[in-house]
Write a protein that holds these residues in place. Structure first.
Motif, PDB file in Angstrom:
ATOM      1  N   GLY A   1       0.767  -1.232   0.000  1.00 40.00           N
ATOM      2  CA  GLY A   1       0.000   0.000   0.000  1.00 40.00           C
ATOM      3  C   GLY A   1       0.799   1.282   0.000  1.00 40.00           C
ATOM      4  N   ALA A   2       2.094   1.242  -0.252  1.00 38.63           N
ATOM      5  CA  ALA A   2       2.889   2.473  -0.321  1.00 38.63           C
ATOM      6  C   ALA A   2       2.511   3.271  -1.568  1.00 38.63           C
ATOM      7  CB  ALA A   2       4.382   2.144  -0.350  1.00 38.63           C
ATOM      8  N   GLU A   3       2.489   4.598  -1.438  1.00 39.05           N
ATOM      9  CA  GLU A   3       2.181   5.447  -2.603  1.00 39.05           C
ATOM     10  C   GLU A   3       3.364   5.550  -3.546  1.00 39.05           C
ATOM     11  OE1 GLU A   3       0.474   9.219  -2.060  1.00 39.05           O
ATOM     12  OE2 GLU A   3      -1.324   8.460  -1.085  1.00 39.05           O
ATOM     13  N   GLY A   4       4.570   5.435  -3.011  1.00 39.89           N
ATOM     14  CA  GLY A   4       5.757   5.508  -3.848  1.00 39.89           C
ATOM     15  C   GLY A   4       6.980   5.067  -3.065  1.00 39.89           C
ATOM     16  N   ILE A   5       8.009   4.636  -3.776  1.00 42.54           N
ATOM     17  CA  ILE A   5       9.246   4.212  -3.130  1.00 42.54           C
ATOM     18  C   ILE A   5      10.408   4.506  -4.059  1.00 42.54           C
ATOM     19  CG2 ILE A   5       8.840   1.834  -3.922  1.00 42.54           C
ATOM     20  CD1 ILE A   5      10.472   0.898  -1.471  1.00 42.54           C
ATOM     21  N   LYS A   6      11.503   4.964  -3.462  1.00 39.20           N
ATOM     22  CA  LYS A   6      12.721   5.256  -4.237  1.00 39.20           C
ATOM     23  C   LYS A   6      13.902   4.642  -3.494  1.00 39.20           C
ATOM     24  CE  LYS A   6      14.350   9.536  -4.302  1.00 39.20           C
ATOM     25  NZ  LYS A   6      14.581  10.945  -4.667  1.00 39.20           N
ATOM     26  N   ILE A   7      14.738   3.895  -4.207  1.00 43.11           N
ATOM     27  CA  ILE A   7      15.909   3.245  -3.608  1.00 43.11           C
ATOM     28  C   ILE A   7      17.136   3.586  -4.447  1.00 43.11           C
ATOM     29  CG2 ILE A   7      16.962   1.063  -2.927  1.00 43.11           C
ATOM     30  CD1 ILE A   7      14.164  -0.088  -2.593  1.00 43.11           C
ATOM     31  N   LYS A   8      18.200   4.010  -3.762  1.00 41.66           N
ATOM     32  CA  LYS A   8      19.436   4.389  -4.445  1.00 41.66           C
ATOM     33  C   LYS A   8      20.589   3.577  -3.863  1.00 41.66           C
ATOM     34  CE  LYS A   8      22.083   8.494  -5.768  1.00 41.66           C
ATOM     35  NZ  LYS A   8      22.175   9.960  -5.615  1.00 41.66           N
ATOM     36  N   ALA A   9      21.370   2.961  -4.736  1.00 44.05           N
ATOM     37  CA  ALA A   9      22.553   2.197  -4.317  1.00 44.05           C
ATOM     38  C   ALA A   9      23.795   2.852  -4.919  1.00 44.05           C
ATOM     39  CB  ALA A   9      22.443   0.749  -4.781  1.00 44.05           C
ATOM     40  N   SER A  10      24.842   2.999  -4.101  1.00 48.03           N
ATOM     41  CA  SER A  10      26.071   3.665  -4.541  1.00 48.03           C
ATOM     42  C   SER A  10      27.283   2.865  -4.094  1.00 48.03           C
ATOM     43  CB  SER A  10      26.162   5.079  -3.949  1.00 48.03           C
ATOM     44  OG  SER A  10      25.024   5.837  -4.271  1.00 48.03           O
ATOM     45  N   GLY A  11      28.277   2.814  -4.971  1.00 56.52           N
ATOM     46  CA  GLY A  11      29.516   2.104  -4.653  1.00 56.52           C
ATOM     47  C   GLY A  11      29.978   1.261  -5.838  1.00 56.52           C
ATOM     48  N   ARG A  12      30.850   0.308  -5.562  1.00 55.64           N
ATOM     49  CA  ARG A  12      31.337  -0.581  -6.624  1.00 55.64           C
ATOM     50  C   ARG A  12      30.306  -1.678  -6.849  1.00 55.64           C
ATOM     51  NH1 ARG A  12      37.303  -2.542  -5.557  1.00 55.64           N
ATOM     52  NH2 ARG A  12      36.858  -3.491  -7.557  1.00 55.64           N
ATOM     53  N   LEU A  13      29.242  -1.300  -7.538  1.00 56.28           N
ATOM     54  CA  LEU A  13      28.106  -2.200  -7.741  1.00 56.28           C
ATOM     55  C   LEU A  13      28.510  -3.363  -8.640  1.00 56.28           C
ATOM     56  CD1 LEU A  13      25.372   0.520  -8.296  1.00 56.28           C
ATOM     57  CD2 LEU A  13      25.859  -0.710  -6.193  1.00 56.28           C
ATOM     58  N   GLY A  14      28.231  -4.578  -8.173  1.00 59.89           N
ATOM     59  CA  GLY A  14      28.581  -5.764  -8.946  1.00 59.89           C
ATOM     60  C   GLY A  14      30.076  -5.986  -9.073  1.00 59.89           C
ATOM     61  N   GLY A  15      30.876  -5.349  -8.217  1.00 60.29           N
ATOM     62  CA  GLY A  15      32.331  -5.507  -8.264  1.00 60.29           C
ATOM     63  C   GLY A  15      32.993  -4.712  -9.366  1.00 60.29           C
ATOM     64  N   ALA A  16      32.327  -3.666  -9.876  1.00 56.11           N
ATOM     65  CA  ALA A  16      32.890  -2.851 -10.955  1.00 56.11           C
ATOM     66  C   ALA A  16      34.132  -2.102 -10.469  1.00 56.11           C
ATOM     67  CB  ALA A  16      31.841  -1.864 -11.454  1.00 56.11           C
ATOM     68  N   GLU A  17      35.014  -1.757 -11.402  1.00 56.86           N
ATOM     69  CA  GLU A  17      36.245  -1.042 -11.056  1.00 56.86           C
ATOM     70  C   GLU A  17      35.947   0.384 -10.587  1.00 56.86           C
ATOM     71  OE1 GLU A  17      39.503  -1.915 -10.971  1.00 56.86           O
ATOM     72  OE2 GLU A  17      38.919  -3.996 -11.295  1.00 56.86           O
ATOM     73  N   ILE A  18      34.978   1.025 -11.239  1.00 60.05           N
ATOM     74  CA  ILE A  18      34.651   2.418 -10.932  1.00 60.05           C
ATOM     75  C   ILE A  18      33.314   2.459 -10.197  1.00 60.05           C
ATOM     76  CG2 ILE A  18      34.149   4.700 -11.922  1.00 60.05           C
ATOM     77  CD1 ILE A  18      35.980   3.901 -14.265  1.00 60.05           C
ATOM     78  N   ALA A  19      33.282   3.186  -9.090  1.00 60.56           N
ATOM     79  CA  ALA A  19      32.049   3.305  -8.309  1.00 60.56           C
ATOM     80  C   ALA A  19      31.028   4.150  -9.065  1.00 60.56           C
ATOM     81  CB  ALA A  19      32.350   3.939  -6.954  1.00 60.56           C
ATOM     82  N   ARG A  20      29.755   3.824  -8.880  1.00 64.41           N
ATOM     83  CA  ARG A  20      28.690   4.577  -9.527  1.00 64.41           C
ATOM     84  C   ARG A  20      27.441   4.518  -8.651  1.00 64.41           C
ATOM     85  NH1 ARG A  20      28.244  -0.535 -11.870  1.00 64.41           N
ATOM     86  NH2 ARG A  20      26.091  -1.245 -12.227  1.00 64.41           N
ATOM     87  N   SER A  21      26.431   5.269  -9.038  1.00 66.32           N
ATOM     88  CA  SER A  21      25.153   5.262  -8.321  1.00 66.32           C
ATOM     89  C   SER A  21      24.044   4.838  -9.261  1.00 66.32           C
ATOM     90  CB  SER A  21      24.838   6.650  -7.757  1.00 66.32           C
ATOM     91  OG  SER A  21      25.787   7.015  -6.789  1.00 66.32           O
ATOM     92  N   GLU A  22      23.132   4.042  -8.759  1.00 65.81           N
ATOM     93  CA  GLU A  22      21.950   3.645  -9.528  1.00 65.81           C
ATOM     94  C   GLU A  22      20.716   3.843  -8.664  1.00 65.81           C
ATOM     95  OE1 GLU A  22      21.581   0.325 -11.949  1.00 65.81           O
ATOM     96  OE2 GLU A  22      23.659   0.344 -12.677  1.00 65.81           O
ATOM     97  N   GLU A  23      19.681   4.384  -9.293  1.00 64.37           N
ATOM     98  CA  GLU A  23      18.450   4.696  -8.560  1.00 64.37           C
ATOM     99  C   GLU A  23      17.263   4.071  -9.280  1.00 64.37           C
ATOM    100  OE1 GLU A  23      16.207   8.787  -8.313  1.00 64.37           O
ATOM    101  OE2 GLU A  23      17.895   8.853  -6.942  1.00 64.37           O
TER     102      GLU A  23
END
Length: 263
Positions: free
Chosen positions: A146-168
């Motif tokens: 029943g939530a009206e909206g949700i936003k999730i942001k992950a930051s760092g070496r996602l998936g073991g990537a060499e360069i850190a990034r952010s995904e939302e």
């Protein structure tokens, strides 16, 4: 401004209450603040898998009241209440107070609690589960509850990537500038072999139009989750457009003319 400040702190005194409820003079204020931090740090480390959302600390004359909001009260209480008694004795040693009271409140819908959602995602990432899959599962659960909206942001070496990034990833609406909008927020991190991955969660539970009790321990009634004191769905107030498309415009055609006929 709502984009840059903590959504919980931005709504304090409006629709949110303080998690530390006590008064101290200028001489004792700093020591009590440090003590609150020690209590919260200790409890979060001591009850690592207890699904803790927040810890509310209240002080009266010589008495310390700690209320733990959790999705798994059975883990904290233990068999026959033995675990909570041990925690109470350890807190007495930590604070040096003889009168310590522990209350445990159950969170009935953990899918709508930002801290529990963020902690769940962090544990899944630490267990090598794909971060996108974990985030999408959390979003689907929150919207289903029943939530009206949700936003999730992950930051760092996602998936073991060499360069850190952010995904939302977001669904629904999370208006951070609207102070009457009940938005829960949490910021945690996952410790992986590649380093820390930060997770931020915003959950919009609806609009608060009536006066709300600012006591953070108040649950049930109008303060519990969405559907309590938020604005009714605008679609319910809208006239039925299907009758307009048939021609004439519903009840305006006279008695018995519209789609909503009279009995």
């Amino acid at each position: 401004m709502g984009q840059k400040t903590n959504p919980v702190g931005n709504r304090l005194g409006i629709i949110r209450g303080w998690e530390s409820n006590w008064y101290a003079n200028r001489k004792d204020f700093s020591s009590r603040l440090i003590e609150d931090t020690k209590i919260r740090t200790y409890l979060n480390a001591r009850i690592n898998k207890g699904g803790i959302s927040k810890i509310v600390i209240e002080r009266t004359l010589g008495k310390l009241i700690i209320t733990i909001h959790t999705s798994k009260p059975g883990i904290i209480i233990g068999k026959g209440g033995g675990e909570v008694d041990r925690i109470k004795e350890e807190l007495k040693k930590l604070t040096g107070k003889d009168d310590v009271q522990i209350n445990i409140l159950e969170i009935r819908r953990p899918e709508l609690d930002a801290m529990i959602v963020a902690d769940t995602i962090a544990k899944q990432i630490e267990n090598r589960i794909n971060f996108k899959r974990a985030i999408k599962m959390a979003i689907a659960s929150a919207l289903r509850m029943g939530a009206e909206g949700i936003k999730i942001k992950a930051s760092g070496r996602l998936g073991g990537a060499e360069i850190a990034r952010s995904e939302e990833i977001k669904q629904g609406r999370t208006p951070l500038h609207t102070l009457r909008m009940d938005i829960d927020y949490a910021n945690v991190f996952a410790l992986t072999v590649y380093g820390k991955i930060g997770i931020k969660v915003w959950i919009c539970k609806g609009e608060v139009l009536a006066k709300r009790d600012l006591n953070p321990n108040f649950v049930g009634g109008k303060n519990e989750g969405p559907g309590g004191d938020r604005r009714p769905d605008r679609r319910d107030d809208r006239p039925d457009r299907r009758d307009d498309r048939r021609g004439g415009g519903g009840d305006r055609r006279g008695p018995g003319g519209g789609g909503r006929g009279r009995n």
